[in-house]
Design a protein around this motif. Structure first.
Motif, short mmCIF file in Angstrom:
data_model
loop_
_atom_site.label_atom_id
_atom_site.label_comp_id
_atom_site.label_asym_id
_atom_site.label_seq_id
_atom_site.Cartn_x
_atom_site.Cartn_y
_atom_site.Cartn_z
N LYS A 46 -22.40 19.53 79.35
CA LYS A 46 -21.90 19.07 78.06
C LYS A 46 -21.26 17.69 78.18
N THR A 47 -21.38 16.91 77.12
CA THR A 47 -20.77 15.59 77.06
C THR A 47 -19.99 15.48 75.75
N TYR A 48 -18.76 14.99 75.85
CA TYR A 48 -17.89 14.88 74.67
C TYR A 48 -17.40 13.45 74.50
N TYR A 49 -17.25 13.03 73.25
CA TYR A 49 -16.59 11.77 72.97
C TYR A 49 -15.13 11.84 73.44
N GLN A 50 -14.59 10.70 73.84
CA GLN A 50 -13.18 10.62 74.19
C GLN A 50 -12.36 10.47 72.90
N GLU A 51 -11.91 11.58 72.38
CA GLU A 51 -11.05 11.56 71.20
C GLU A 51 -9.64 11.92 71.62
N GLU A 52 -8.67 11.39 70.90
CA GLU A 52 -7.29 11.64 71.30
C GLU A 52 -6.42 11.94 70.10
N ILE A 53 -5.32 12.61 70.37
CA ILE A 53 -4.28 12.87 69.38
C ILE A 53 -3.19 11.84 69.59
N SER A 54 -2.70 11.25 68.52
CA SER A 54 -1.68 10.21 68.66
C SER A 54 -0.46 10.73 69.41
N PRO A 55 -0.02 10.05 70.47
CA PRO A 55 1.21 10.47 71.16
C PRO A 55 2.41 10.54 70.23
N GLY A 56 2.35 9.77 69.14
CA GLY A 56 3.44 9.82 68.17
C GLY A 56 3.64 11.20 67.58
#
Length: 447
Positions: free
Chosen positions: A225-235
């Motif tokens: 599997k390959t996933y986009y690098q998505e992130e949750i704001s550290p804020g």
């Protein structure tokens, strides 16, 4: 004016003053000023991901069932969840401790017995906490010991169709057992015992040391599997973890690190690996914790801000240091990270005095999978065992377990996560990846 008018005038003035006083008092009581509406302060949404029940976080990774002549098993999470739902209707009673602690030889002999099935857990599960998954009757619960297990065995009597439940701690050899009272014995026997005959065929590994191992003897179909690098704001984690987010100051430490801090706590963010490390020094506790309370407290603390951003499962506890770890799972398989990115697939928490002391976790999320996933077959477990036995660089007698999982690789340039299917084996408490080219493997974190 004569003196005779002075007294009436005084009386009239006094009456007027009394009437004025009553009028002013009444007007004060009934006065309602027309004030402009006050804007309500906006509340901060700290629900980052999901909240989860204990049954969603404390899960077995393997199911193995031993008949008189056959051994079947699965790591398919859908099949295991179905079994757990059925067991959730049971009641455990008459729980007793075996007065003799098992040694490894006795344990192996116990696991080899027919007419039983076993649920495998990564970490030591506190029995009082597992009551939320496999219910324990009220009378037994009153004297429930603070005991932890990593193997749950259910034995059945084919003639009487009666079930016994056994909880075994392989590290200590301590063994508790009790009676299982089934809501519908015939239904459970059919849905678990009979239907499991269709599962994958497993074989027991015959080696010179008394460690019970069983693996599938067929190739294992997997998907890379390959996933986009998505992130949750550290804020959002700042808002969730600090007492007063408005008092928190943000500073850039270097190209890959940021800090959020106030007078009480500090959160360091690695913007390259997408990891954060929060610490609240005043919350540190030095007394050991009860394992069941510790596990439930940590799960509750992560639920408070919806911290289950992906499928993380309980994998390790240390009540002395008040430390609990959760492992990332994809489609029921554990996900490990490369040795130079240790912790990338784990949530770790040290729980202090009624709150989080230290909290280390990723802030990426695996929500968007790319379309070019690749189907592949891993070699059978028997082939992997044979290869490990033949290796001159490995003492196979020290191998404790083998299982299929994923190796996560973080491609920083393309901003993607690649999950490569692989076999892993547990060696001296450390999970290592099996590779045909390098049988010695590589370590990926202490369990």
């Amino acid at each position: 004016m004569g003196l005779k008018y002075i007294e009436p005038i005084k009386s009239i003035i006094l009456l007027l003053l009394v009437l004025m006083s009553i009028t002013f008092t009444f007007s004060i009581w009934t006065y309602s000023p027309q004030l402009a509406p006050i804007d309500q302060s906006k509340t901060v949404d700290i629900s980052i991901g999901q909240q989860k029940d204990v049954k969603d976080v404390v899960k077995p990774y393997k199911f193995l069932i031993k008949y008189e002549e056959e051994l079947k098993g699965t790591t398919d999470q859908i099949a295991i969840d179905k079994i757990l739902r059925d067991m959730g209707t049971w009641k455990v009673s008459q729980l007793l401790q075996d007065p003799t602690e098992m040694n490894k030889v006795q344990m192996k002999e116990f696991f080899e017995q027919p007419n039983q099935f076993t649920l495998y857990f990564n970490g030591q599960v506190p029995l009082p906490a597992y009551d939320e998954i496999l219910p324990i009757d009220e009378m037994t619960k009153k004297n429930l010991p603070e005991f932890s297990f990593d193997r749950l065995i259910v034995r059945w009597d084919p003639k009487a169709i009666a079930f016994e439940v056994h909880f075994i701690n392989r590290a200590t050899g301590i063994h508790f057992y009790g009676k299982a009272n089934l809501a519908d014995t015939t239904k459970s026997y059919q849905s678990i015992i009979m239907e499991s005959e269709e599962l994958t065929h497993y074989v027991e590994v015959k080696n010179q040391e008394p460690t019970y191992l069983a693996v599938p003897d067929e190739p294992v179909p997997m998907v890379q599997k390959t996933y986009y690098q998505e992130e949750i704001s550290p804020g959002r984690f700042r808002d969730a973890l600090f007492n007063d987010p408005n008092a928190v100051k943000r500073s850039q430490v270097d190209h890959n690190h940021e800090e959020f801090g106030d007078d009480h706590a500090l959160m360091v963010v690695n913007t390259e690996t997408k990891m954060l490390d929060f610490v609240h020094p005043a919350a540190e506790a030095r007394e050991p914790a009860k394992p069941s309370d510790l596990l439930l407290d940590v799960i509750d603390s992560i639920n408070e801000h919806g911290g289950w951003t992906d499928s993380f499962r309980y994998s390790y506890i240390n009540s002395l240091s008040r430390y609990v770890k959760f492992q990332l799972f994809i489609n029921g398989y554990p996900v490990h990270s490369e040795s130079d990115a240790s912790g990338l697939t784990e949530i770790v928490q040290f729980y202090g005095d009624d709150r989080v002391f230290r909290y280390i976790r990723p802030y990426y999320t695996l929500e968007s999978s790319l379309s070019f996933n690749e189907n592949m077959d891993l070699p059978s477990g028997t082939n992997v065992v044979q290869s490990l036995m033949e290796s001159e660089d490995l003492d196979f007698s020290l191998v404790e377990e083998l299982t299929v999982g994923y190796m996560m690789k973080h491609d920083l340039e393309q901003r993607i996560f690649v999950l490569e299917p692989a076999w892993f084996y547990l060696f001296k408490g450390t999970w290592k990846r099996y590779t045909p080219e390098q049988t010695g493997g590589e370590p990926f974190g202490l369990e």
